[in-house]
Write an enzyme that holds these catalytic residues in place. Structure first.
Site, PDB file in Angstrom:
ATOM      1  CD  GLU A  25     -11.375  -4.128  -7.910  1.00 44.16           C
ATOM      2  OE1 GLU A  25     -10.823  -3.016  -8.042  1.00 44.16           O
ATOM      3  OE2 GLU A  25     -12.565  -4.253  -7.572  1.00 44.16           O
ATOM      4  CB  ALA A  57      -8.450   3.219  -8.329  1.00 44.59           C
ATOM      5  N   GLY A  73      -7.694  -1.873  -7.061  1.00 46.19           N
ATOM      6  CA  GLY A  73      -7.830  -2.035  -8.504  1.00 46.19           C
ATOM      7  C   GLY A  73      -6.687  -2.847  -9.108  1.00 46.19           C
ATOM      8  CD  GLU A  95     -10.583  -1.788  -3.123  1.00 46.82           C
ATOM      9  OE1 GLU A  95     -10.364  -2.658  -2.247  1.00 46.82           O
ATOM     10  OE2 GLU A  95     -10.390  -2.003  -4.333  1.00 46.82           O
TER      11      GLU A  95
HETATM   12  C1  HXC Z   1      -2.301   7.225  -5.727  1.00 45.66           C
HETATM   13  C2  HXC Z   1      -0.553   6.162  -4.673  1.00 45.66           C
HETATM   14  C3  HXC Z   1      -1.333   4.986  -4.511  1.00 45.66           C
HETATM   15  C4  HXC Z   1      -2.663   5.004  -5.016  1.00 45.66           C
HETATM   16  C5  HXC Z   1       0.614   4.630  -3.641  1.00 45.66           C
HETATM   17  N1  HXC Z   1       0.639   5.889  -4.128  1.00 45.66           N
HETATM   18  N2  HXC Z   1      -0.574   4.071  -3.857  1.00 45.66           N
HETATM   19  N3  HXC Z   1      -1.037   7.254  -5.281  1.00 45.66           N
HETATM   20  N4  HXC Z   1      -3.097   6.138  -5.611  1.00 45.66           N
HETATM   21  N5  HXC Z   1      -3.465   3.942  -4.951  1.00 45.66           N
HETATM   22  C6  HXC Z   1       1.756   6.836  -4.074  1.00 45.66           C
HETATM   23  C7  HXC Z   1       1.953   7.413  -2.693  1.00 45.66           C
HETATM   24  O1  HXC Z   1       1.051   8.475  -2.468  1.00 45.66           O
HETATM   25  C8  HXC Z   1       3.385   7.874  -2.764  1.00 45.66           C
HETATM   26  O2  HXC Z   1       3.444   9.073  -3.484  1.00 45.66           O
HETATM   27  C9  HXC Z   1       4.035   6.799  -3.620  1.00 45.66           C
HETATM   28  O3  HXC Z   1       2.974   6.197  -4.370  1.00 45.66           O
HETATM   29  C10 HXC Z   1       4.739   5.725  -2.796  1.00 45.66           C
HETATM   30  O4  HXC Z   1       3.815   5.199  -1.877  1.00 45.66           O
HETATM   31  P1  HXC Z   1       4.132   5.060  -0.308  1.00 45.66           P
HETATM   32  O5  HXC Z   1       2.835   4.959   0.399  1.00 45.66           O
HETATM   33  O6  HXC Z   1       5.080   6.123   0.138  1.00 45.66           O
HETATM   34  O7  HXC Z   1       4.902   3.663  -0.293  1.00 45.66           O
HETATM   35  P2  HXC Z   1       4.977   2.580   0.884  1.00 45.66           P
HETATM   36  O8  HXC Z   1       5.163   3.273   2.202  1.00 45.66           O
HETATM   37  O9  HXC Z   1       6.009   1.601   0.450  1.00 45.66           O
HETATM   38  O10 HXC Z   1       3.539   1.886   0.929  1.00 45.66           O
HETATM   39  C11 HXC Z   1       3.091   1.110  -0.164  1.00 45.66           C
HETATM   40  C12 HXC Z   1       1.571   0.864  -0.053  1.00 45.66           C
HETATM   41  C13 HXC Z   1       0.836   2.216   0.113  1.00 45.66           C
HETATM   42  C14 HXC Z   1       1.267  -0.063   1.141  1.00 45.66           C
HETATM   43  C15 HXC Z   1       1.132   0.142  -1.328  1.00 45.66           C
HETATM   44  O11 HXC Z   1       1.268   3.113  -0.910  1.00 45.66           O
HETATM   45  C16 HXC Z   1      -0.649   2.127   0.046  1.00 45.66           C
HETATM   46  O12 HXC Z   1      -1.312   1.715   0.995  1.00 45.66           O
HETATM   47  N6  HXC Z   1      -1.229   2.553  -1.099  1.00 45.66           N
HETATM   48  C17 HXC Z   1      -2.671   2.629  -1.273  1.00 45.66           C
HETATM   49  C18 HXC Z   1      -3.261   1.265  -1.445  1.00 45.66           C
HETATM   50  C19 HXC Z   1      -4.762   1.318  -1.593  1.00 45.66           C
HETATM   51  O13 HXC Z   1      -5.485   1.784  -0.707  1.00 45.66           O
HETATM   52  N7  HXC Z   1      -5.258   0.898  -2.754  1.00 45.66           N
HETATM   53  C20 HXC Z   1      -6.668   0.893  -3.045  1.00 45.66           C
HETATM   54  C21 HXC Z   1      -7.025   2.146  -3.781  1.00 45.66           C
HETATM   55  S1  HXC Z   1      -8.746   2.238  -4.016  1.00 45.66           S
HETATM   56  P3  HXC Z   1       4.142  10.396  -2.858  1.00 45.66           P
HETATM   57  O14 HXC Z   1       3.900  11.435  -3.903  1.00 45.66           O
HETATM   58  O15 HXC Z   1       3.475  10.649  -1.557  1.00 45.66           O
HETATM   59  O16 HXC Z   1       5.580  10.005  -2.700  1.00 45.66           O
HETATM   60  C22 HXC Z   1      -9.050   1.269  -5.334  1.00 45.66           C
HETATM   61  C23 HXC Z   1     -10.482   1.271  -5.710  1.00 45.66           C
HETATM   62  C24 HXC Z   1     -10.705   0.472  -6.916  1.00 45.66           C
HETATM   63  O17 HXC Z   1      -8.206   0.676  -5.890  1.00 45.66           O
HETATM   64  C25 HXC Z   1     -12.074   0.725  -7.344  1.00 45.66           C
HETATM   65  C26 HXC Z   1     -12.311   0.268  -8.710  1.00 45.66           C
HETATM   66  C27 HXC Z   1     -11.191   0.494  -9.604  1.00 45.66           C
END
Ligand code: HXC
Length: 258
Positions: free
Chosen positions: A112, A65, A109, A132
């Site tokens: 999911e 998400a 997400g 998460e």
């Molecule tokens: C918003 C995101 C994002 C996310 C990545 N980006 N994931 N933006 N929401 N979930 C953005 C980063 O901010 C960054 O933007 C760009 O994408 C590239 O990501 P990086 O982190 O620089 O890439 P990398 O170093 O290769 O790392 C990849 C990654 C990491 C390991 C996937 O991005 C990461 O940990 N992302 C979050 C994963 C996460 O926590 N997902 C769960 C979300 S909660 P900028 O502008 O900075 O360049 C969820 C809840 C669901 O899903 C609930 C019900 C739906």
């Protein structure tokens, strides 16, 4: 139709949906989920479409998400909008078969969404996780429920409590994905699989899908009874007559979806 956050293409009898927010690793914003729902509505109402394929980019199926979008939410924002149920569950309610072709990250997400599809074809680069917990929340679109049904309590619990990712091999061993495919061949192979399904009798495919899904929602005895009723009903279809006649006459069946 043109969308802002996805690409939706009709390729013969296959509807291909490519999640397309590359700068955010396909983070699932409200706009993306709305686009996904609209494309699914479109493909479901198109009688020519027999299978839907959902995919992302080489680097990410979807990284979850959109954290930037939801970071400031209050409880009331989440509750009133029924975040995240509304919209997201559209995929799980699809009656036509949906395949997820996953390369790179399928996190939160993203994992999911992949699990809401009927099965997952994984590139050897795929990584699955429910991270998460590392950002102070928990899965909200079925992750704790569907992952547990796929891989069992121990692995699901470890992944949800630590945020550890699974690579494609572990995901296949655990039963989360149906097959691993070399990344360069993922889309070709996924298209072949989707075309094969789309070439079957559409009502028979929908019944098979409905019946397998029943296994998750009821007892064995009820599920077997449900399957038998649907099985019997296939004998009322023209496609059953055609399929069996074609086998006996040693020719390819020409299904009419009737
Ligand atoms: C918003 C995101 C994002 C996310 C990545 N980006 N994931 N933006 N929401 N979930 C953005 C980063 O901010 C960054 O933007 C760009 O994408 C590239 O990501 P990086 O982190 O620089 O890439 P990398 O170093 O290769 O790392 C990849 C990654 C990491 C390991 C996937 O991005 C990461 O940990 N992302 C979050 C994963 C996460 O926590 N997902 C769960 C979300 S909660 P900028 O502008 O900075 O360049 C969820 C809840 C669901 O899903 C609930 C019900 C739906």
């Amino acid at each position: 139709m043109a969308y802002e956050n996805i690409i939706a293409e009709k390729k013969g009898a296959v509807g291909v949906i490519t999640l397309n927010r590359p700068k955010a690793l396909n983070a699932l914003s409200a706009g993306l989920i709305a686009d996904l729902g609209a494309a699914l509505d479109d493909f479901e109402s198109d009688a020519e479409i027999g299978c839907i394929l959902v995919t992302g980019s080489e680097k990410a199926f979807a990284a979850g998400a959109d954290i930037k979008e939801m970071a400031g939410f209050s409880y009331m924002d989440a509750y009133k909008a029924d975040f995240i149920t509304r919209g997201w569950e559209r995929l799980a309610q699809c009656r036509k078969p949906v395949i997820a072709a996953v390369a790179g990250y399928a996190l939160g997400g993203g994992c999911e969404i992949a699990m809401m599809c009927d099965f997952i074809l994984a590139a050897d680069t795929a990584k699955f996780g429910q991270p998460e917990i590392t950002i102070g929340t928990i899965p909200g679109a079925g992750g704790t429920q569907r992952l547990t049904r796929f891989v069992g309590k121990s692995k699901a619990m470890e992944m949800c409590l630590t945020g550890r990712m699974m690579d494609a091999e572990e995901a296949e061993r655990a039963g989360l994905v149906s097959r691993i495919i070399p990344a360069a061949e993922l889309m070709d192979e996924a298209m072949k699989t989707a075309e094969r399904i789309a070439g079957m009798s559409k009502p028979a495919v929908m019944m098979a899908k409905e019946s397998v899904n029943r296994a998750y929602e009821t007892t064995l005895a009820e599920g077997v009874r449900f399957e038998r009723r649907l099985f019997h009903s296939t004998f009322a279809t023209a496609d059953q007559k055609e399929g069996m006649a074609a086998f006996i006459e040693k020719r390819k069946p020409a299904f009419r979806d009737e």
